[in-house]
Write an enzyme that holds these catalytic residues in place. Sequence first.
Site, short mmCIF file in Angstrom:
data_model
loop_
_atom_site.label_atom_id
_atom_site.label_comp_id
_atom_site.label_asym_id
_atom_site.label_seq_id
_atom_site.Cartn_x
_atom_site.Cartn_y
_atom_site.Cartn_z
N MET A 1 -4.64 -3.07 -3.14
CA MET A 1 -4.38 -1.65 -3.55
C MET A 1 -3.07 -1.90 -4.43
O MET A 1 -3.02 -2.32 -5.63
CB MET A 1 -4.24 -0.68 -2.53
N SER A 2 -2.11 -1.84 -3.71
CA SER A 2 -0.63 -1.79 -4.23
C SER A 2 -0.18 -3.23 -5.02
O SER A 2 0.33 -3.17 -5.92
CB SER A 2 0.36 -1.75 -3.22
N HIS B 148 -12.43 -2.21 11.78
CA HIS B 148 -11.13 -2.49 12.45
C HIS B 148 -11.06 -3.30 13.72
O HIS B 148 -10.05 -3.51 14.16
CB HIS B 148 -10.14 -1.29 12.47
N HIS C 169 -5.85 -3.38 8.85
CA HIS C 169 -5.21 -3.98 7.98
C HIS C 169 -4.81 -5.35 8.26
O HIS C 169 -4.27 -5.42 9.44
CB HIS C 169 -4.17 -3.20 7.22
N GLY D 67 -2.32 -5.38 2.95
CA GLY D 67 -0.79 -6.19 2.59
C GLY D 67 -1.36 -7.45 1.99
O GLY D 67 -0.63 -8.50 2.10
C1 LIG Z 1 -7.33 1.46 1.82
C2 LIG Z 1 -7.01 0.75 2.77
N1 LIG Z 1 -7.58 0.34 4.10
C3 LIG Z 1 -7.27 -0.44 5.10
C4 LIG Z 1 -7.81 -0.89 6.53
O1 LIG Z 1 -7.29 -1.35 7.02
O2 LIG Z 1 -9.02 -0.21 6.51
S1 LIG Z 1 -5.82 -1.02 4.55
C5 LIG Z 1 -6.01 -0.20 3.02
C6 LIG Z 1 -4.72 -0.21 2.16
C7 LIG Z 1 -4.39 -1.33 1.49
O3 LIG Z 1 -3.34 -1.13 0.59
P1 LIG Z 1 -2.49 -2.45 0.08
O4 LIG Z 1 -3.23 -3.53 -0.48
O5 LIG Z 1 -1.46 -1.89 -0.77
O6 LIG Z 1 -1.76 -3.06 1.43
#
Ligand SMILES: Cc1nc(C(=O)O)sc1CCOP(=O)(O)O
Length: 203
Positions: free
Chosen positions: A178-179, A105, A125, A158
């Site tokens: 993911m989503s 991060h 993220h 996202g």
């Molecule tokens: C599992 C995960 N890890 C993250 C990080 O920042 O380390 S963000 C995240 C979730 C990603 O989900 P979506 O594609 O739905 O936004």
Amino acid sequence: MTLIELHIISNGKMPLEQLCEILTDIHSYITAIHIREKQKTAKELYQAVNLLTKVNVPLSKIMINDRVDVAFVTGVAGVQLGFHSLEASVVKEKFPELKVGCSIHSYEEGQKAKMDGANFILYGHVFPSKSKPDLAPRGLEELKKLTNLDIPVIAIGGITAENTGQVMKAGARGIAVMSGVLEARDPFMAVRAYQNVLKNGDV
Ligand SMILES: Cc1nc(C(=O)O)sc1CCOP(=O)(O)O
């Protein structure tokens, strides 16, 4: 040519049968499926890998979140490590055959992952994500800096087909979603839309 990567991350709430059904259709279009099922026991994770192989997902495309033991025993490609996980350097030393991804991060965490011998980093993220509702997104600047580190950077958080172009322009090796796939009305079409941008640089 360096391959552009599309990783799918399981969401911990979908029945495994449903995840397998989706993977049946999409596995040949993705780089990796990360089994990120924090509530599941080692035994359940082992069974999850078996279910995925039954629908022909190759072991070489499966990553297990955190659980080095399960990754080793099942013979999957590798393990995705977070801050609570074993150190990448320890995993690399004891299990050199496992591919190691580090979830990071910040730039400093990226430097450490590289020093520790990680094979790639997941940085996020990047954009607002439902799965990180209380944290501000980190944006593209740090991502750009990380891409100078000489370790593949996969962007997460996202990521949509619409913003994938920005992430790739920032220098990422690929994306993790993911989503955007698992909650799409049509996960197969969603994967094709992401691939379209990854290959052609446009939606
Ligand atoms: C599992 C995960 N890890 C993250 C990080 O920042 O380390 S963000 C995240 C979730 C990603 O989900 P979506 O594609 O739905 O936004």
